[in-house]
Design an enzyme around this catalytic site. Sequence first.
Site, PDB file in Angstrom:
ATOM      1  CB  SER A 241      -0.979   0.008   1.185  1.00 26.14           C
ATOM      2  OG  SER A 241      -0.334  -0.285   2.395  1.00 26.14           O
ATOM      3  CG  HIS A 271      -0.861  -5.313   1.909  1.00 32.85           C
ATOM      4  ND1 HIS A 271      -0.213  -5.167   3.112  1.00 32.85           N
ATOM      5  CD2 HIS A 271      -0.868  -4.058   1.353  1.00 32.85           C
ATOM      6  CE1 HIS A 271       0.163  -3.902   3.260  1.00 32.85           C
ATOM      7  NE2 HIS A 271      -0.232  -3.202   2.205  1.00 32.85           N
ATOM      8  CG  HIS A 318       6.080  -9.196   7.813  1.00 32.12           C
ATOM      9  ND1 HIS A 318       7.037  -8.382   7.270  1.00 32.12           N
ATOM     10  CD2 HIS A 318       4.973  -8.448   7.969  1.00 32.12           C
ATOM     11  CE1 HIS A 318       6.520  -7.165   7.119  1.00 32.12           C
ATOM     12  NE2 HIS A 318       5.267  -7.174   7.526  1.00 32.12           N
ATOM     13  NE  ARG A 327       2.390  -4.060  12.373  1.00 25.85           N
ATOM     14  CZ  ARG A 327       2.297  -4.129  11.048  1.00 25.85           C
ATOM     15  NH1 ARG A 327       1.792  -3.102  10.373  1.00 25.85           N
ATOM     16  NH2 ARG A 327       2.692  -5.196  10.389  1.00 25.85           N
ATOM     17  CG  ASP A 373      -3.415  -8.216   8.816  1.00 23.41           C
ATOM     18  OD1 ASP A 373      -3.972  -7.149   9.124  1.00 23.41           O
ATOM     19  OD2 ASP A 373      -2.613  -8.310   7.873  1.00 23.41           O
TER      20      ASP A 373
HETATM   21  N1  NMX Z   1       1.102 -19.950   5.568  1.00 25.34           N
HETATM   22  C1  NMX Z   1       1.503 -20.831   4.631  1.00 25.34           C
HETATM   23  N2  NMX Z   1       2.567 -20.628   3.834  1.00 25.34           N
HETATM   24  C2  NMX Z   1       3.271 -19.512   4.012  1.00 25.34           C
HETATM   25  C3  NMX Z   1       2.942 -18.554   4.995  1.00 25.34           C
HETATM   26  C4  NMX Z   1       1.785 -18.801   5.791  1.00 25.34           C
HETATM   27  N3  NMX Z   1       1.356 -17.931   6.704  1.00 25.34           N
HETATM   28  N4  NMX Z   1       3.831 -17.540   4.939  1.00 25.34           N
HETATM   29  C5  NMX Z   1       4.696 -17.846   3.952  1.00 25.34           C
HETATM   30  N5  NMX Z   1       4.357 -19.038   3.381  1.00 25.34           N
HETATM   31  C6  NMX Z   1       4.970 -19.693   2.240  1.00 25.34           C
HETATM   32  C7  NMX Z   1       4.942 -18.790   1.031  1.00 25.34           C
HETATM   33  O1  NMX Z   1       3.667 -18.843   0.395  1.00 25.34           O
HETATM   34  C8  NMX Z   1       6.075 -19.357   0.212  1.00 25.34           C
HETATM   35  O2  NMX Z   1       5.626 -20.516  -0.375  1.00 25.34           O
HETATM   36  P1  NMX Z   1       6.128 -20.963  -1.868  1.00 25.34           P
HETATM   37  O3  NMX Z   1       7.626 -21.052  -1.788  1.00 25.34           O
HETATM   38  O4  NMX Z   1       5.443 -22.264  -2.091  1.00 25.34           O
HETATM   39  O5  NMX Z   1       5.678 -19.882  -2.798  1.00 25.34           O
HETATM   40  C9  NMX Z   1       7.110 -19.716   1.292  1.00 25.34           C
HETATM   41  O6  NMX Z   1       6.354 -19.901   2.502  1.00 25.34           O
HETATM   42  C10 NMX Z   1       8.174 -18.671   1.528  1.00 25.34           C
HETATM   43  O7  NMX Z   1       7.541 -17.437   1.801  1.00 25.34           O
HETATM   44  P2  NMX Z   1       8.248 -16.338   2.730  1.00 25.34           P
HETATM   45  O8  NMX Z   1       9.496 -15.922   2.051  1.00 25.34           O
HETATM   46  O9  NMX Z   1       8.333 -16.833   4.122  1.00 25.34           O
HETATM   47  O10 NMX Z   1       7.151 -15.179   2.730  1.00 25.34           O
HETATM   48  P3  NMX Z   1       6.942 -14.009   1.665  1.00 25.34           P
HETATM   49  O11 NMX Z   1       7.872 -12.897   2.013  1.00 25.34           O
HETATM   50  O12 NMX Z   1       6.987 -14.506   0.271  1.00 25.34           O
HETATM   51  O13 NMX Z   1       5.432 -13.585   1.952  1.00 25.34           O
HETATM   52  C11 NMX Z   1       3.564 -13.029   3.322  1.00 25.34           C
HETATM   53  C12 NMX Z   1       5.074 -12.844   3.109  1.00 25.34           C
HETATM   54  C13 NMX Z   1       3.103 -12.126   4.449  1.00 25.34           C
HETATM   55  C14 NMX Z   1       2.853 -12.651   2.028  1.00 25.34           C
HETATM   56  C15 NMX Z   1       3.317 -14.526   3.662  1.00 25.34           C
HETATM   57  O14 NMX Z   1       3.948 -14.833   4.886  1.00 25.34           O
HETATM   58  C16 NMX Z   1       1.846 -14.877   3.741  1.00 25.34           C
HETATM   59  O15 NMX Z   1       1.252 -15.204   2.703  1.00 25.34           O
HETATM   60  N6  NMX Z   1       1.227 -14.841   4.958  1.00 25.34           N
HETATM   61  C17 NMX Z   1      -0.205 -15.082   5.108  1.00 25.34           C
HETATM   62  C18 NMX Z   1      -0.995 -13.859   4.666  1.00 25.34           C
HETATM   63  C19 NMX Z   1      -0.849 -12.710   5.651  1.00 25.34           C
HETATM   64  O16 NMX Z   1      -0.965 -12.884   6.855  1.00 25.34           O
HETATM   65  N7  NMX Z   1      -0.608 -11.506   5.118  1.00 25.34           N
HETATM   66  C20 NMX Z   1      -0.597 -10.292   5.957  1.00 25.34           C
HETATM   67  C21 NMX Z   1       0.770  -9.590   6.027  1.00 25.34           C
HETATM   68  C22 NMX Z   1       0.666  -8.361   6.890  1.00 25.34           C
HETATM   69  N8  NMX Z   1      -0.100  -7.283   6.228  1.00 25.34           N
HETATM   70  O17 NMX Z   1      -0.993  -6.736   6.798  1.00 25.34           O
HETATM   71  O18 NMX Z   1       0.190  -6.948   5.089  1.00 25.34           O
HETATM   72  C1  MLT Z   2       2.102  -3.722   6.541  1.00 25.37           C
HETATM   73  O1  MLT Z   2       1.700  -3.245   7.612  1.00 25.37           O
HETATM   74  O2  MLT Z   2       2.164  -3.026   5.515  1.00 25.37           O
HETATM   75  C2  MLT Z   2       2.398  -5.182   6.473  1.00 25.37           C
HETATM   76  O3  MLT Z   2       2.938  -5.674   7.662  1.00 25.37           O
HETATM   77  C3  MLT Z   2       3.123  -5.625   5.242  1.00 25.37           C
HETATM   78  C4  MLT Z   2       4.559  -5.218   5.076  1.00 25.37           C
HETATM   79  O4  MLT Z   2       5.138  -4.497   5.873  1.00 25.37           O
HETATM   80  O5  MLT Z   2       5.141  -5.686   4.079  1.00 25.37           O
END
Ligand code: NMX
Ligand code: MLT
Length: 440
Positions: A241, A271, A318, A327, A373
């Site tokens: 964002s 996100h 994350h 948070r 979240d």
């Molecule tokens: N559950 C299952 N798999 C996960 C999760 C999770 N919570 N977090 C990461 N992975 C997987 C990810 O999909 C990836 O899989 P693949 O290699 O098959 O593509 C692998 O683990 C490596 O990912 P990371 O490097 O640990 O995480 P990345 O930096 O790519 O993504 C998020 C970060 C936040 C997108 C990821 O952790 C996620 O999808 N979390 C769940 C959604 C979430 O809670 N998002 C909110 C973030 C905060 N916000 O408000 O923005």
């Molecule tokens: C945010 O608050 O924007 C989320 O934690 C995602 C991020 O920092 O990448």
Amino acid sequence: MGFVKDRFKVKADSVAAEIKQIIAEHGNKVLGETTIAQAYQGMRGIIGLITETSLLDAEDGIRFRGYSIPELREKLPKAPGGTEPLPEGLFYLMLIGELPSEEDVEHLSATFARKSHVPNYVFDVIEKLPISTHPMTQFSIAITALQKESIFAKEYANGINKKEYWSYIFEDCMNLIARLPRIAAYIYRRKYKNGDHIQPNGMLDWAGNFAHMLGYDNKGFYALMRLYLTIHADHEGGNVSAHATHLVGSALSDPYLCFASGMNGLAGPLHGLANQEVVKWIEDMCQELNTNAPNKDQISDYIKKTLTEGKVVPGYGHAVLRKTDPRFTAQMEFAKTHCPDDPMVQTVWNVYAVAPDILGATGKIKNPFPNVDAHSGALLKHFGLIEEEFYTVIFGVSRALGVLAGLCWDRALGFPIERPKSVDTHWIKAFIKGEAVKED
Ligand code: NMX
Ligand code: MLT
């Protein structure tokens, strides 16, 4: 806006002079190398952005101008008799770089109240949308509709000196922040409360008035909104964002267009939509197990099932953080005071007790700990705001403070249009063979 705008200009001029000197003396210093993996995998770790409002540390979490979340909860001014910081104070800190006085915050609350009028045509646009339209889509459309009010766009069309851009951007950002709670509350009351709208109370602070217009006029919910709108405001510049708002702003699109872009990014499930997804995930688990209080073994099995089905466990992981999000901890502390016996809150805590080990054991999830979240939905549910599809809109109202303060800085510092280089896989293959050369 008076003295806040004047103070911002003084600060920004001094930082602009520092940056000029930094670039002149150290502009060629290398910040890091970029690997092929980084180019393919979301640019993790590449330093390519300057964001003055906050800085994220992988272990300690976010610091706003050097202040951690526990410090903000202690040091920022509070409403009379209130327990949580006023988000206006954090906005001042991000904009000016110094903690505000009580008077500074009162001034900002009064300014936002004075500027909060939303023209009727924006409500007409919302009314034309099917009631089933997701609240984030309604929010984004309403913000884009409001773009007609942009002072920057009008002045740009009239022809202005680039040294004046910041001043009109600043005015637009203030007006937009002031109007967002009314728009968000309108969407909520239209969709979930039969269009029974509540008029603003100009005597309340920005978060208190938002709580009031949503229809939750009680001390606990006021405190929750003040905490919520403070802790969700900013997370340095690389999150989707903030980055989208900044990127679109670099084309000199006005703050309404920039912020709508940021909100379209926040609406993604990886996100900001994750707060909605967390509640849905917990409710699906409870329904499947036929209980509102699943035990830790049942939760562990459900997490493993989620992973086996190739889905993410929402609220965990994350891109930058490698520890429990402060948070999340702030919300857990709030819940311990306000609602420790709430079944969904207890489930959130039980998920926290088992999920990190299970996620960590996969060996691929880099951060097995909860993010912001994972907790927020359970708190909103506790106070009666049960409609989880609305949760990301509340996140968005808060995020405006950080990304729009950032946009004021972008224009005050005269940052150019953002345009990184991209290549294709053909180029990468040639590069590996030494047949393609990286241009400067
Ligand atoms: N559950 C299952 N798999 C996960 C999760 C999770 N919570 N977090 C990461 N992975 C997987 C990810 O999909 C990836 O899989 P693949 O290699 O098959 O593509 C692998 O683990 C490596 O990912 P990371 O490097 O640990 O995480 P990345 O930096 O790519 O993504 C998020 C970060 C936040 C997108 C990821 O952790 C996620 O999808 N979390 C769940 C959604 C979430 O809670 N998002 C909110 C973030 C905060 N916000 O408000 O923005
Ligand atoms: C945010 O608050 O924007 C989320 O934690 C995602 C991020 O920092 O990448």
